[in-house]
Design an enzyme around this catalytic site. Sequence first.
Site, PDB file in Angstrom:
ATOM      1  N   ASP A  22       0.721  -1.214   0.101  1.00 39.49           N
ATOM      2  CA  ASP A  22       0.140  -0.126   0.216  1.00 39.49           C
ATOM      3  C   ASP A  22       0.923   1.199   0.018  1.00 39.49           C
ATOM      4  O   ASP A  22       1.757   1.353   0.432  1.00 39.49           O
ATOM      5  CB  ASP A  22      -0.966   0.116   0.942  1.00 39.49           C
ATOM      6  CG  ASP A  22      -2.125   0.836   1.025  1.00 39.49           C
ATOM      7  OD1 ASP A  22      -2.228   1.215  -0.024  1.00 39.49           O
ATOM      8  OD2 ASP A  22      -2.890   1.013   1.755  1.00 39.49           O
TER       9      ASP A  22
ATOM     10  N   ASN B  75     -10.840  -2.908  -5.445  1.00 41.96           N
ATOM     11  CA  ASN B  75     -10.113  -1.721  -6.083  1.00 41.96           C
ATOM     12  C   ASN B  75     -10.761  -1.670  -7.555  1.00 41.96           C
ATOM     13  O   ASN B  75     -10.460  -0.602  -8.286  1.00 41.96           O
ATOM     14  CB  ASN B  75      -8.547  -2.480  -6.315  1.00 41.96           C
ATOM     15  CG  ASN B  75      -7.709  -2.112  -5.101  1.00 41.96           C
ATOM     16  OD1 ASN B  75      -6.780  -2.846  -5.059  1.00 41.96           O
ATOM     17  ND2 ASN B  75      -8.101  -1.247  -4.376  1.00 41.96           N
TER      18      ASN B  75
HETATM   19  C1  IPE Z   1      -5.422  -2.831   0.164  1.00 44.16           C
HETATM   20  O1  IPE Z   1      -4.999  -1.403  -0.317  1.00 44.16           O
HETATM   21  C2  IPE Z   1      -5.206  -3.537  -1.382  1.00 44.16           C
HETATM   22  C3  IPE Z   1      -4.093  -3.545  -2.148  1.00 44.16           C
HETATM   23  C4  IPE Z   1      -2.807  -3.378  -1.460  1.00 44.16           C
HETATM   24  C5  IPE Z   1      -3.980  -4.488  -3.255  1.00 44.16           C
HETATM   25  P1  IPE Z   1      -6.244  -0.369  -0.327  1.00 44.16           P
HETATM   26  O2  IPE Z   1      -5.649   0.971  -0.698  1.00 44.16           O
HETATM   27  O3  IPE Z   1      -7.147  -0.860  -1.338  1.00 44.16           O
HETATM   28  O4  IPE Z   1      -6.668  -0.491   1.028  1.00 44.16           O
HETATM   29  P2  IPE Z   1      -7.665   0.428   1.642  1.00 44.16           P
HETATM   30  O5  IPE Z   1      -8.834   1.027   0.733  1.00 44.16           O
HETATM   31  O6  IPE Z   1      -6.873   1.614   2.373  1.00 44.16           O
HETATM   32  O7  IPE Z   1      -8.356  -0.449   2.985  1.00 44.16           O
HETATM   33  C1  IPE Z   2      -1.912   0.219  -3.200  1.00 41.43           C
HETATM   34  O1  IPE Z   2      -1.576   1.346  -3.459  1.00 41.43           O
HETATM   35  C2  IPE Z   2      -1.915  -0.455  -4.770  1.00 41.43           C
HETATM   36  C3  IPE Z   2      -3.081  -0.776  -5.129  1.00 41.43           C
HETATM   37  C4  IPE Z   2      -4.275  -0.912  -4.261  1.00 41.43           C
HETATM   38  C5  IPE Z   2      -3.596  -1.233  -6.360  1.00 41.43           C
HETATM   39  P1  IPE Z   2      -2.580   2.583  -3.254  1.00 41.43           P
HETATM   40  O2  IPE Z   2      -3.243   2.889  -4.759  1.00 41.43           O
HETATM   41  O3  IPE Z   2      -3.645   2.163  -2.378  1.00 41.43           O
HETATM   42  O4  IPE Z   2      -1.803   3.673  -2.828  1.00 41.43           O
HETATM   43  P2  IPE Z   2      -2.727   4.624  -1.661  1.00 41.43           P
HETATM   44  O5  IPE Z   2      -3.183   4.142  -0.563  1.00 41.43           O
HETATM   45  O6  IPE Z   2      -3.589   5.486  -2.401  1.00 41.43           O
HETATM   46  O7  IPE Z   2      -1.435   5.759  -1.422  1.00 41.43           O
HETATM   47 MG    MG Z   3      -4.244   2.442  -0.490  1.00 40.63          MG
END
Ligand code: IPE
Ligand code: IPE
Ligand code: MG
Length: 246
Positions: free
Chosen positions: A25, A73
Amino acid sequence: MITVAKYKSVARSGPGPRHVAFIMDGNGRWASEQGLPRLEGHRRGVERIRVVLETLHDFDVRYVTVYAFSTENWGRPRDEVAGLMDLFCAAVEGQTLELHERDVRIVHLGKTANLDPELRLAVEKAQRLTAGNGGITLNVALDYGGRDEILQAVRRIIRDGLDPDCVDEETFNRYLFTAHCPDPDLIIRTGGEQRISNFLLWQSAYSEYYHTATLWPDLQPAELERAVEAYRSRQRRYGKVAGPGV
Ligand code: IPE
Ligand code: IPE
Ligand code: MG
């Protein structure tokens, strides 16, 4: 007299983790901090996986799971989702041969039905090509959701007509995407959040957690080393009472 030494904590050093799983993340925030589009953060994030694999290989880790895209996602802006799918496709098509040469076995965890046909094909080819490899197993959780996985397992168990009294934990494990590997010993979440976000809900019953504010594209081998050391210093009791000398 009570001596200080009696209470001095002795640094514990147990076995290292066999299976490390990552909630990767912070890509979006990393990009914002750099003044770059979110997709650039995702691109850098995908590149990080190689470094992580190399580092964990040196720690004798046998299974690595990366959470690349959750079932939730899909709710992101259409452009981001499309860009991510293109990135995944390029990564699988571009990196499979090298991983194969390094004896890595690639396994997809998640649904395939909603993936672009090109990505689905690339994932299937990667799995087929690397199926016999004996090095690290790299589980790629793509369109993965823990609840979805459990529901799919329940549906298949019902369809297969299993006797309800025979459905024990071992049987249930065989119906999960992770049937080929042990539960994760250590789950590392980057990006500062302290939640599970639908990741390996069943398998993480007794996993150890390590959270860090480091954004995924910034994760360095030194921090991974700290996470593994932290894991080795913990005492896993599985609900029991620690024995003498433990
Ligand atoms: C978790 O990250 C999913 C992945 C790393 C693929 P998210 O960014 O989707 O999680 P939330 O929304 O902060 O819980
Ligand atoms: C995790 O990074 C990757 C996916 C969930 C695909 P994020 O895209 O959630 O990054 P933040 O949380 O917005 O910084
Ligand atoms: Mg995230």
